[in-house]
Motif scaffolding. Structure first.
Motif, mmCIF file in Angstrom:
data_model
loop_
_atom_site.group_PDB
_atom_site.id
_atom_site.type_symbol
_atom_site.label_atom_id
_atom_site.label_comp_id
_atom_site.label_asym_id
_atom_site.label_seq_id
_atom_site.Cartn_x
_atom_site.Cartn_y
_atom_site.Cartn_z
ATOM 1 N N SER A 64 -2.364 6.233 7.211
ATOM 2 C CA SER A 64 -2.105 4.897 6.487
ATOM 3 C C SER A 64 -1.079 4.465 7.761
ATOM 4 N N SER A 65 -1.275 5.067 8.932
ATOM 5 C CA SER A 65 -0.438 4.428 9.853
ATOM 6 C C SER A 65 -1.197 3.497 10.932
ATOM 7 N N LEU A 66 -2.432 4.250 10.946
ATOM 8 C CA LEU A 66 -3.380 3.263 11.797
ATOM 9 C C LEU A 66 -4.004 2.230 10.972
ATOM 10 N N THR A 67 -4.493 2.826 9.436
ATOM 11 C CA THR A 67 -4.621 1.429 9.094
ATOM 12 C C THR A 67 -3.422 0.326 8.719
ATOM 13 N N GLY A 68 -2.164 0.561 8.765
ATOM 14 C CA GLY A 68 -0.927 0.145 8.480
ATOM 15 C C GLY A 68 -0.957 -1.149 9.430
ATOM 16 N N LEU A 69 -0.932 -0.219 10.523
ATOM 17 C CA LEU A 69 -0.639 -1.677 11.683
ATOM 18 C C LEU A 69 -1.848 -2.433 11.954
ATOM 19 N N ALA A 70 -3.194 -2.337 11.705
ATOM 20 C CA ALA A 70 -4.064 -2.871 11.593
ATOM 21 C C ALA A 70 -3.855 -3.950 10.306
ATOM 22 N N ALA A 71 -3.521 -3.159 9.470
ATOM 23 C CA ALA A 71 -3.638 -4.437 7.933
ATOM 24 C C ALA A 71 -2.583 -5.298 8.317
ATOM 25 N N PHE A 72 -1.426 -5.106 9.384
ATOM 26 C CA PHE A 72 0.430 -5.415 10.179
ATOM 27 C C PHE A 72 -0.563 -7.124 10.641
ATOM 28 N N PHE A 73 -1.174 -6.329 11.359
ATOM 29 C CA PHE A 73 -1.468 -7.632 12.823
ATOM 30 C C PHE A 73 -2.497 -9.126 11.548
ATOM 31 N N GLY A 74 -2.828 -8.841 10.541
ATOM 32 C CA GLY A 74 -3.994 -9.236 9.483
ATOM 33 C C GLY A 74 -3.380 -10.506 9.096
ATOM 34 N N PRO A 75 -2.569 -10.542 7.858
ATOM 35 C CA PRO A 75 -2.052 -11.515 7.663
ATOM 36 C C PRO A 75 -0.621 -11.881 8.548
ATOM 37 N N LEU A 76 -0.493 -11.625 9.637
ATOM 38 C CA LEU A 76 0.272 -12.110 10.734
ATOM 39 C C LEU A 76 -0.244 -12.807 11.313
ATOM 40 N N VAL A 77 -2.089 -12.781 12.126
ATOM 41 C CA VAL A 77 -2.612 -13.825 12.552
ATOM 42 C C VAL A 77 -3.118 -14.482 12.108
ATOM 43 N N GLY A 78 -3.360 -14.586 10.552
ATOM 44 C CA GLY A 78 -4.044 -15.450 9.325
ATOM 45 C C GLY A 78 -2.798 -16.239 9.305
ATOM 46 N N GLY A 79 -1.971 -15.735 8.466
ATOM 47 C CA GLY A 79 -0.405 -17.008 9.012
ATOM 48 C C GLY A 79 -0.253 -17.858 10.143
ATOM 49 N N GLN A 80 -0.118 -16.593 11.443
ATOM 50 C CA GLN A 80 0.236 -17.821 12.530
ATOM 51 C C GLN A 80 -0.654 -19.016 12.874
#
Length: 424
Positions: free
Chosen positions: A367-383
């Protein structure tokens, strides 16, 4: 007193009530009812719509959508912490209760604070709630893994997920009609009143959860316990690949609601119908992938959900030639079938293909590794959406989806086949 006799003349024992296991499964299913309703009404299109009402930008929306996945990093500490607990039940009740109360308190922000503080206050409350939700999630996964016998696990979760997603579809549709009929703050006020009722009901039901016996790790120190999943080469290869996949997927998929509400000017009722259709297809996916799971491994089927999810992103490109609603309907249906299988198989993989005693730490690392990756996804996508806001309209509506869908296919073909299919 009447005694029932069998064919041999011997007394037939009276039928007893439900077994302990069956009672526990009913409890876990009923607990999911209020949990599903309140979470459906606070996530997805409703979360995006509320943030737009508060005045959030696309970048801020992307950040909020990523918070819960970033909070998953805290699961590593929680996985070690629960090994020290004499009982998981009351820790579960505490963390779940704090998560529910803090999350639903975001609805009070427009009533209590000046408008200039709305977005910042939401992000703060939502972030703290996400931390407690992460802790509660580890505990719940640990408990439910012990609560549901392995022999019925696949069937049980298939039925539970189908029932709760059907209920979630009704809640989603009702919420969409409500916000269309009462736009703006009035509609969200009514929505949050409903949410308060179901969220607090959910906490109450957890008081009746059984305190299941916990088979603890053989390690009592943090570092040796943490290293066990890290030293499992097959587990780490699968986890790192799925993390990379989720990074790509979350560049666009969490922001679908933003594109439809802000760029395509779709109303909440139509958006709810699209999401309900997606949920119905998820339910069909549970049945489809669940039947295949009886004959094929979790990892093999996980691989075959990936092209389905990639196809859902590529389908957006048909907006250039076909009617909008037909294309969006097709994209949501395809995504529902793919993500239903992905989520169920990933969960089955974590609670079925990992060592029982070390399962909390395995789940926490995943969950930590996939969560870290999933965190940057919408963050970068929104930017990215902010960067391209002056580009041609089509690049914002479906250009991103086409590019990301193409990268998904490349990643799946180049890496996924080796990691999920060929590995023994």
């Amino acid at each position: 007193m009447n005694i029932k006799l069998g064919r041999s003349g011997n007394p037939v024992p009276a039928r007893k009530g439900l077994s302990v296991h069956r009672k526990n499964l009913y409890m876990a299913t009923w607990e999911g009812v209020p949990s599903t309703i309140f979470q459906v009404l606070l996530q997805g299109q409703f979360l995006t719509g509320f943030l737009l009402y508060l005045g959030a930008t696309s970048g801020q929306i992307g950040f909020v959508l990523a918070i819960t996945t970033l909070a998953n990093i805290g699961q590593i500490a929680v996985a070690f912490f629960i090994q020290k607990l004499p009982s998981r039940k009351w820790a579960l009740v505490t963390f779940i209760g704090l998560h529910r109360v803090l999350w639903i308190s975001t609805g009070l922000i427009p009533l209590l604070l000046p408008q200039s503080y709305w977005v910042a206050a939401f992000i703060l409350l939502y972030s703290v709630a996400a931390f407690f939700g992460t802790a509660g999630g580890v505990l719940w996964s640990s408990v439910i893994g012990d609560l549901v016998p392995a022999r019925v696990r696949g069937r049980y979760f298939g039925i539970r997920n189908t029932l709760l997603n059907a209920l979630g579809s009704l809640a989603m549709f009702g919420g969409g009609i409500l916000l269309d009929r009462y736009p703006g703050g009035h509609g969200f006020l009514i929505l949050y009143i409903v949410v308060w009722v179901f969220a607090l009901s959910n906490v109450v039901i957890f008081f009746f959860y059984p305190d299941v016996e916990f088979e603890k790790s053989e390690e009592n120190r943090f570092w040796p316990m943490f290293k066990k999943p890290l030293n499992d080469a097959g587990f780490m290869r699968s986890t790192l690949f799925l993390a990379a996949w989720l990074l790509l997927q979350n560049l666009v998929i969490p922001l679908y609601s933003y594109v439809m509400l802000e760029l395509l000017d779709i109303n909440y009722k139509t958006l709810s119908l699209l999401n309900v259709t997606q949920t119905v297809c998820m339910m069909a996916g549970f049945y489809f992938w669940g039947n295949l799971n009886a004959r094929h491994s979790n990892k093999k089927l996980l691989f075959w959900t990936l092209p389905v999810i990639a196809l859902s992103s590529l389908t957006w490109g048909l907006l250039s030639a076909l009617p909008m609603l037909a294309v969006l309907l097709a994209a949501h249906m395809i995504y529902g079938i793919g993500i239903g299988g992905f989520n169920q198989l990933a969960f089955n993989y974590m609670i079925g293909d990992t060592p029982k005693k070390e399962r909390p730490m395995y789940m926490a690392v995943y969950s930590s590794l996939t969560g870290l990756a999933a965190f940057f996804g919408p963050l970068v996508g929104g930017q990215i959406y902010e960067w391209i806001k002056d580009w041609p309209h089509w690049t914002q509506v479906y250009g991103m989806q086409l590019v990301v869908g193409g990268f998904m296919i490349v990643l799946m073909a180049a890496v996924g086949r080796r990691v999920l299919l060929r590995e023994r």
